[in-house]
Motif scaffolding. Structure first.
Motif, short mmCIF file in Angstrom:
data_model
loop_
_atom_site.label_atom_id
_atom_site.label_comp_id
_atom_site.label_asym_id
_atom_site.label_seq_id
_atom_site.Cartn_x
_atom_site.Cartn_y
_atom_site.Cartn_z
N GLN A 33 -76.54 93.10 40.92
CA GLN A 33 -75.27 92.75 41.55
C GLN A 33 -75.43 92.02 42.87
O GLN A 33 -74.68 91.10 43.18
N LEU A 34 -76.40 92.42 43.67
CA LEU A 34 -76.57 91.83 44.99
C LEU A 34 -76.86 90.32 44.92
O LEU A 34 -76.22 89.55 45.63
N PRO A 35 -77.77 89.85 44.08
CA PRO A 35 -77.99 88.40 44.02
C PRO A 35 -76.73 87.63 43.62
O PRO A 35 -76.46 86.56 44.15
N ALA A 36 -75.96 88.17 42.70
CA ALA A 36 -74.73 87.50 42.28
C ALA A 36 -73.74 87.43 43.44
O ALA A 36 -73.08 86.40 43.64
N GLN A 37 -73.63 88.48 44.22
CA GLN A 37 -72.73 88.47 45.37
C GLN A 37 -73.22 87.51 46.44
O GLN A 37 -72.42 86.82 47.08
#
Length: 58
Positions: free
Chosen positions: A19-23
């Motif tokens: 999730q963090l890379p997408a955000q």
């Protein structure tokens, strides 16, 4: 207890890695788009003829 903690840490790591890379990508795209729009607005204002305060513009 150790297995539950291991599962929790595994899920936390999985969430951060997916999730963090997408955000971060979404935030970078939004920041880039905002900067492009501000730059375009600045350039358009610089090209527009200046209007004095006493002139009636219709």
């Amino acid at each position: 207890m150790s297995r539950q903690l291991n599962h929790l840490l595994s899920e936390l790591a999985h969430g951060l890695l997916t999730q963090l890379p997408a955000q971060l990508v979404a935030a970078a795209v939004a920041a880039g788009l905002g900067a492009a729009l501000r730059s375009r607005r600045r350039r358009r204002r610089a090209r527009a003829p200046e209007v004095s305060a006493g002139t009636d513009v219709r």
